[in-house]
Design a protein around this motif. Sequence first.
Motif, mmCIF file in Angstrom:
data_model
loop_
_atom_site.group_PDB
_atom_site.id
_atom_site.type_symbol
_atom_site.label_atom_id
_atom_site.label_comp_id
_atom_site.label_asym_id
_atom_site.label_seq_id
_atom_site.Cartn_x
_atom_site.Cartn_y
_atom_site.Cartn_z
ATOM 1 N N LEU A 9 0.822 -1.204 0.000
ATOM 2 C CA LEU A 9 0.000 0.000 0.000
ATOM 3 C C LEU A 9 0.860 1.260 0.000
ATOM 4 O O LEU A 9 1.940 1.287 0.596
ATOM 5 C CB LEU A 9 -0.903 0.052 1.238
ATOM 6 N N VAL A 44 6.285 -0.660 7.760
ATOM 7 C CA VAL A 44 5.990 0.672 7.238
ATOM 8 C C VAL A 44 7.280 1.433 6.973
ATOM 9 O O VAL A 44 8.136 1.545 7.855
ATOM 10 C CB VAL A 44 5.127 1.490 8.223
ATOM 11 N N ILE A 162 3.658 -1.136 3.758
ATOM 12 C CA ILE A 162 3.071 0.196 3.575
ATOM 13 C C ILE A 162 4.169 1.221 3.353
ATOM 14 O O ILE A 162 5.135 1.290 4.115
ATOM 15 C CB ILE A 162 2.236 0.617 4.801
ATOM 16 N N SER A 164 4.274 5.173 3.617
ATOM 17 C CA SER A 164 3.439 6.227 4.191
ATOM 18 C C SER A 164 4.046 7.594 3.891
ATOM 19 O O SER A 164 5.107 7.948 4.402
ATOM 20 C CB SER A 164 3.309 6.030 5.711
#
Length: 258
Positions: A9, A44, A162, A164
């Motif tokens: 993501l 992340v 992820i 971010s």
Amino acid sequence: MNRQTLPGLFISHGSPMLALDPEQVGPALHRLSINLPQPVAIIVMSAHWESETLEVSTATRPETWHDFRGFPKELYDIRYPAPGAIELSERLLTRFADADIHANANSTRPRDHGVWMPLLHMYPDADIPVIEISLPMTGSAHDIYTIGQILAELRQEQILLIGSGSITHNLSELSWQKQHLDTPLWASKFRNYIVQKLQQQDFEAVLNWESLPHLERNHPTLEHLAPLFFAMGTGHRFSIVHSSFSMGTLGMDIYRFD
């Protein structure tokens, strides 16, 4: 137990106020989380941990870091006490070493808002182990993309990857007092160009970030765009989870890579 494959993501984490005022993005993150198999761990790369050399958090219980100033007191009361995962951290360090990428262990780094703020909406119970890795700004876009590629196989172990950051990020252009404003063309054209190239699987056009239209207006510095390069490395089938702008020019897009 049979593990399911999770996507990679890219999450635009927005202003710290997203923790208190989720706008459209908080519900989008929540819907995304309930439509995915629950991760066994989350990794992340955050725009808010810049480093020269790649670093991997090996803390067992990182502190929640409120790495911002001038916001309401209730924002500073928020904690996200998800555990670390030392064995997985060691695996990451081994993977990077095997790929001839130098990475350091960091056992003292607190967890910045680029990590805990989106996860607050996705997994509010904070019961899934979370590992943060740094953004090595001395590396090229292709180097950051390669880090995503190296970790991509972990998706098959039900580990969520992820990046971010933010699809646009120019704090001097934000209208802090007005939430609902028309988005200027320089911001929408930048976002639309990136989406078009990703839909065409022309990842090279995005990695050659110097040629992106209106780059300096959208990203005076690169740290909030760079986590996209990491997410791109985790999978090649691109889709849009959410798209919106906040405060006029702050892009809040969420992208999925399978």
